[in-house]
Design a protein around this motif. Sequence first.
Motif, PDB file in Angstrom:
ATOM      1  N   LEU A 131       0.841  -1.122   0.101  1.00  0.00           N
ATOM      2  CA  LEU A 131      -0.085   0.247   0.127  1.00  0.00           C
ATOM      3  C   LEU A 131       0.827   1.214  -0.018  1.00  0.00           C
ATOM      4  CD1 LEU A 131      -2.650  -0.918   2.681  1.00  0.00           C
ATOM      5  CD2 LEU A 131      -2.875  -0.880   0.200  1.00  0.00           C
ATOM      6  N   LEU A 132       0.513   2.083  -1.195  1.00  0.00           N
ATOM      7  CA  LEU A 132       1.229   3.383  -1.058  1.00  0.00           C
ATOM      8  C   LEU A 132       0.668   4.432   0.180  1.00  0.00           C
ATOM      9  CD1 LEU A 132       3.271   5.285  -1.955  1.00  0.00           C
ATOM     10  CD2 LEU A 132       1.562   6.195  -3.876  1.00  0.00           C
ATOM     11  N   ILE A 133       1.452   4.856   1.283  1.00  0.00           N
ATOM     12  CA  ILE A 133       0.854   5.388   2.364  1.00  0.00           C
ATOM     13  C   ILE A 133       0.819   6.782   2.101  1.00  0.00           C
ATOM     14  CG2 ILE A 133       1.054   5.895   4.720  1.00  0.00           C
ATOM     15  CD1 ILE A 133      -0.003   3.030   4.158  1.00  0.00           C
ATOM     16  N   HIS A 134       2.002   7.222   1.639  1.00  0.00           N
ATOM     17  CA  HIS A 134       2.199   8.794   1.383  1.00  0.00           C
ATOM     18  C   HIS A 134       3.546   8.946   0.332  1.00  0.00           C
ATOM     19  CE1 HIS A 134       2.640  13.029   3.018  1.00  0.00           C
ATOM     20  NE2 HIS A 134       2.060  13.037   2.037  1.00  0.00           N
ATOM     21  N   LYS A 135       3.030   9.951  -0.762  1.00  0.00           N
ATOM     22  CA  LYS A 135       4.002  10.282  -1.791  1.00  0.00           C
ATOM     23  C   LYS A 135       4.252  11.845  -1.714  1.00  0.00           C
ATOM     24  CE  LYS A 135       5.359  10.400  -6.514  1.00  0.00           C
ATOM     25  NZ  LYS A 135       4.888  10.313  -7.939  1.00  0.00           N
ATOM     26  N   PHE A 136       5.644  12.318  -1.426  1.00  0.00           N
ATOM     27  CA  PHE A 136       5.584  13.569  -1.205  1.00  0.00           C
ATOM     28  C   PHE A 136       7.064  14.216  -1.777  1.00  0.00           C
ATOM     29  CE2 PHE A 136       6.928  11.359   2.455  1.00  0.00           C
ATOM     30  CZ  PHE A 136       8.096  11.761   2.951  1.00  0.00           C
ATOM     31  N   THR A 137       7.184  15.369  -2.100  1.00  0.00           N
ATOM     32  CA  THR A 137       8.299  16.028  -2.519  1.00  0.00           C
ATOM     33  C   THR A 137       9.237  16.347  -1.231  1.00  0.00           C
ATOM     34  OG1 THR A 137       7.326  16.949  -4.472  1.00  0.00           O
ATOM     35  CG2 THR A 137       9.481  17.934  -3.909  1.00  0.00           C
ATOM     36  N   ALA A 138      10.207  15.641  -1.106  1.00  0.00           N
ATOM     37  CA  ALA A 138      11.016  15.978   0.077  1.00  0.00           C
ATOM     38  C   ALA A 138      12.064  16.824  -0.179  1.00  0.00           C
ATOM     39  CB  ALA A 138      11.406  14.524   0.526  1.00  0.00           C
ATOM     40  N   HIS A 139      12.662  16.911  -1.182  1.00  0.00           N
ATOM     41  CA  HIS A 139      13.848  17.608  -1.497  1.00  0.00           C
ATOM     42  C   HIS A 139      13.677  18.287  -3.047  1.00  0.00           C
ATOM     43  CE1 HIS A 139      15.971  16.242   1.916  1.00  0.00           C
ATOM     44  NE2 HIS A 139      15.399  14.948   1.577  1.00  0.00           N
ATOM     45  N   SER A 140      14.530  19.270  -3.311  1.00  0.00           N
ATOM     46  CA  SER A 140      14.489  19.866  -4.645  1.00  0.00           C
ATOM     47  C   SER A 140      15.596  19.159  -5.549  1.00  0.00           C
ATOM     48  CB  SER A 140      15.211  21.308  -4.546  1.00  0.00           C
ATOM     49  OG  SER A 140      16.161  21.536  -3.953  1.00  0.00           O
ATOM     50  N   SER A 141      16.251  18.235  -5.288  1.00  0.00           N
ATOM     51  CA  SER A 141      17.012  17.513  -6.093  1.00  0.00           C
ATOM     52  C   SER A 141      17.019  15.849  -5.524  1.00  0.00           C
ATOM     53  CB  SER A 141      18.470  17.955  -6.039  1.00  0.00           C
ATOM     54  OG  SER A 141      19.399  17.609  -7.171  1.00  0.00           O
ATOM     55  N   SER A 142      18.038  15.261  -6.336  1.00  0.00           N
ATOM     56  CA  SER A 142      17.880  13.636  -6.254  1.00  0.00           C
ATOM     57  C   SER A 142      18.076  13.165  -4.892  1.00  0.00           C
ATOM     58  CB  SER A 142      19.047  13.099  -7.099  1.00  0.00           C
ATOM     59  OG  SER A 142      18.818  11.844  -6.978  1.00  0.00           O
ATOM     60  N   LEU A 143      17.334  12.088  -4.329  1.00  0.00           N
ATOM     61  CA  LEU A 143      17.613  11.618  -3.170  1.00  0.00           C
ATOM     62  C   LEU A 143      19.092  10.840  -3.328  1.00  0.00           C
ATOM     63  CD1 LEU A 143      15.755  10.978  -0.553  1.00  0.00           C
ATOM     64  CD2 LEU A 143      14.710  12.027  -2.445  1.00  0.00           C
ATOM     65  N   ALA A 144      19.958  11.109  -2.103  1.00  0.00           N
ATOM     66  CA  ALA A 144      21.340  10.306  -1.856  1.00  0.00           C
ATOM     67  C   ALA A 144      21.112   9.295  -1.366  1.00  0.00           C
ATOM     68  CB  ALA A 144      22.108  11.404  -1.537  1.00  0.00           C
ATOM     69  N   ALA A 197      16.710  15.441   6.254  1.00  0.00           N
ATOM     70  CA  ALA A 197      15.211  15.924   6.641  1.00  0.00           C
ATOM     71  C   ALA A 197      14.739  14.621   7.458  1.00  0.00           C
ATOM     72  CB  ALA A 197      14.587  16.358   5.858  1.00  0.00           C
ATOM     73  N   LEU A 198      14.147  15.128   8.471  1.00  0.00           N
ATOM     74  CA  LEU A 198      13.409  14.046   9.327  1.00  0.00           C
ATOM     75  C   LEU A 198      11.993  13.901   9.118  1.00  0.00           C
ATOM     76  CD1 LEU A 198      13.311  11.930  11.791  1.00  0.00           C
ATOM     77  CD2 LEU A 198      13.169  13.707  13.381  1.00  0.00           C
ATOM     78  N   TRP A 199      11.160  12.861   8.977  1.00  0.00           N
ATOM     79  CA  TRP A 199      10.035  12.772   8.486  1.00  0.00           C
ATOM     80  C   TRP A 199       9.176  11.927   9.556  1.00  0.00           C
ATOM     81  CZ3 TRP A 199       8.764  16.250   4.714  1.00  0.00           C
ATOM     82  CH2 TRP A 199       9.958  16.618   3.658  1.00  0.00           C
ATOM     83  N   GLN A 200       7.941  12.296  10.014  1.00  0.00           N
ATOM     84  CA  GLN A 200       7.320  11.457  11.085  1.00  0.00           C
ATOM     85  C   GLN A 200       5.589  11.358  10.685  1.00  0.00           C
ATOM     86  OE1 GLN A 200       8.606  12.448  14.919  1.00  0.00           O
ATOM     87  NE2 GLN A 200       6.370  12.253  15.922  1.00  0.00           N
ATOM     88  N   GLN A 201       5.379  10.146  11.227  1.00  0.00           N
ATOM     89  CA  GLN A 201       3.916   9.894  10.943  1.00  0.00           C
ATOM     90  C   GLN A 201       3.137  10.805  11.594  1.00  0.00           C
ATOM     91  OE1 GLN A 201       3.092   6.054  12.629  1.00  0.00           O
ATOM     92  NE2 GLN A 201       0.852   6.278  12.426  1.00  0.00           N
ATOM     93  N   ALA A 202       1.927  11.300  10.868  1.00  0.00           N
ATOM     94  CA  ALA A 202       1.084  12.145  11.316  1.00  0.00           C
ATOM     95  C   ALA A 202      -0.172  11.662  11.365  1.00  0.00           C
ATOM     96  CB  ALA A 202       1.097  13.553  10.596  1.00  0.00           C
ATOM     97  N   GLY A 203      -1.447  12.233  12.006  1.00  0.00           N
ATOM     98  CA  GLY A 203      -2.752  11.710  11.988  1.00  0.00           C
ATOM     99  C   GLY A 203      -3.076  10.499  12.798  1.00  0.00           C
ATOM    100  N   GLY A 204      -2.496  10.599  14.060  1.00  0.00           N
ATOM    101  CA  GLY A 204      -2.939   9.443  15.084  1.00  0.00           C
ATOM    102  C   GLY A 204      -2.066   8.081  14.725  1.00  0.00           C
ATOM    103  N   ASP A 205      -2.765   6.884  15.184  1.00  0.00           N
ATOM    104  CA  ASP A 205      -2.212   5.795  15.206  1.00  0.00           C
ATOM    105  C   ASP A 205      -2.226   4.968  14.041  1.00  0.00           C
ATOM    106  OD1 ASP A 205      -1.286   6.142  18.104  1.00  0.00           O
ATOM    107  OD2 ASP A 205      -2.966   5.375  18.791  1.00  0.00           O
ATOM    108  N   GLU A 206      -3.293   5.411  13.293  1.00  0.00           N
ATOM    109  CA  GLU A 206      -3.251   4.703  12.011  1.00  0.00           C
ATOM    110  C   GLU A 206      -2.639   5.025  10.887  1.00  0.00           C
ATOM    111  OE1 GLU A 206      -7.070   3.511   8.647  1.00  0.00           O
ATOM    112  OE2 GLU A 206      -7.176   4.862  10.532  1.00  0.00           O
ATOM    113  N   LEU A 207      -1.604   4.069  10.208  1.00  0.00           N
ATOM    114  CA  LEU A 207      -0.707   4.292   9.452  1.00  0.00           C
ATOM    115  C   LEU A 207      -1.387   4.761   8.029  1.00  0.00           C
ATOM    116  CD1 LEU A 207       2.090   4.609   8.363  1.00  0.00           C
ATOM    117  CD2 LEU A 207       1.783   1.922   7.921  1.00  0.00           C
ATOM    118  N   GLY A 208      -0.991   5.806   7.657  1.00  0.00           N
ATOM    119  CA  GLY A 208      -1.494   6.626   6.536  1.00  0.00           C
ATOM    120  C   GLY A 208      -2.616   7.499   6.631  1.00  0.00           C
ATOM    121  N   ALA A 209      -3.064   7.538   7.947  1.00  0.00           N
ATOM    122  CA  ALA A 209      -4.461   8.583   8.213  1.00  0.00           C
ATOM    123  C   ALA A 209      -3.950  10.014   7.762  1.00  0.00           C
ATOM    124  CB  ALA A 209      -4.811   8.485   9.847  1.00  0.00           C
TER     125      ALA A 209
END
Length: 361
Positions: A52-65, A89-101
């Motif tokens: 399941l794709l939980i979340h897709k987002f633009t994390a950086h302005s150039s290629s992931l290293a 960058a550090l990314w953290q789950q949001a929206g409560g306990d349910e993954l993807g919420a």
Amino acid sequence: MAPALRGSLSSSRIPQVVRQPLGARPRRHEPLRVCAVADFVGKAAGTRSEALLIHKFTAHSSSLAAALVLRDTEDCKQVVTSSLDKSLALWQQAGGDELGAGGFVEAARLTPPGGPIFSLALDTREQDGLPNQVFVGNHAKQVAVWVPPAPQLDSNVVLDDHCGWVRSLAIAQGRWLFSCACNTLRQWDMSRAVPRCAATVSLDKGDILALVARKDRIYAANADGSIRAWSIGKKGELEEVACRKKAHGERVTAIALKGGILYSVSYDGGLKAWDADSLEIVVDRSSAHGGERVHCLAVGPDGLLYTGGDDKLVRRWEPMLLQPAAPPLLCHHHSVRSLAAGSRELLVSGDKGGEVAVWRV
């Protein structure tokens, strides 16, 4: 929650592979046999839950290293990413306990000195009552330390003396940190507050591009297509114990361990399995991404192998014979450059355009 994404590409041709029981050591004096495996059907693939794709987002302005799953517990999901845009960058789950919420939100971002960060390694110290820390290898020929979500790196820990970009990091036994730059492998003793260089190994040729470690061994993947292994003695002493000089036809971009098998991918488009002790070939899966370059490799929490390449796909493989376990994961619009796996259910993929996808597998 985002719906499951199913890849639409699959190979109609079954490659030739070398058949060996997984984990069994090839007999040294007996040639490996190659045969077709058209009758192979992955029973697990038929019953396996779709990713399941939980979340897709633009994390950086150039290629992931590089990417790293910092936490993958029931109540906390954290991911670290770095990019050629020089940010971390550090990314953290949001929206409560349910993954993807609520997807993932940015919890910290910094642009430390030293240019882009090419490698990340997690040092787990929770059992000692200390916060986990992340070793980062950068363009400035250094290894530094970050304790997320601190707004800056730890200025007290800087490991110098590298001859070039620090492309990969690996930790063995919770004590030894390994770093590579150009054709040199360095071993650091983490029992000190500031790790001390304990050993240095230089290859005759071929830059070291990737490292992976287990308790008693460190493996290196090289730009000349070779794979090498050193044993780690009781006191940390290193001794080269195996070398496969022509493991791939082009640079080996990533390696991973699962049980007694070492897996590798390369610019030559191949995915291969090797006996981790002898580096004898077990399975050869050529043209794993339709002839395109393969950049990254990870062992997922579901036990599957995941690879990413220039075809913009994340492909899934059964470890036994390196056959497709399920359709590829399709969501990226650029070459997939980074993969990271959690301990429970997360898989993270990052691409050349700076986008990151978080999957539940």
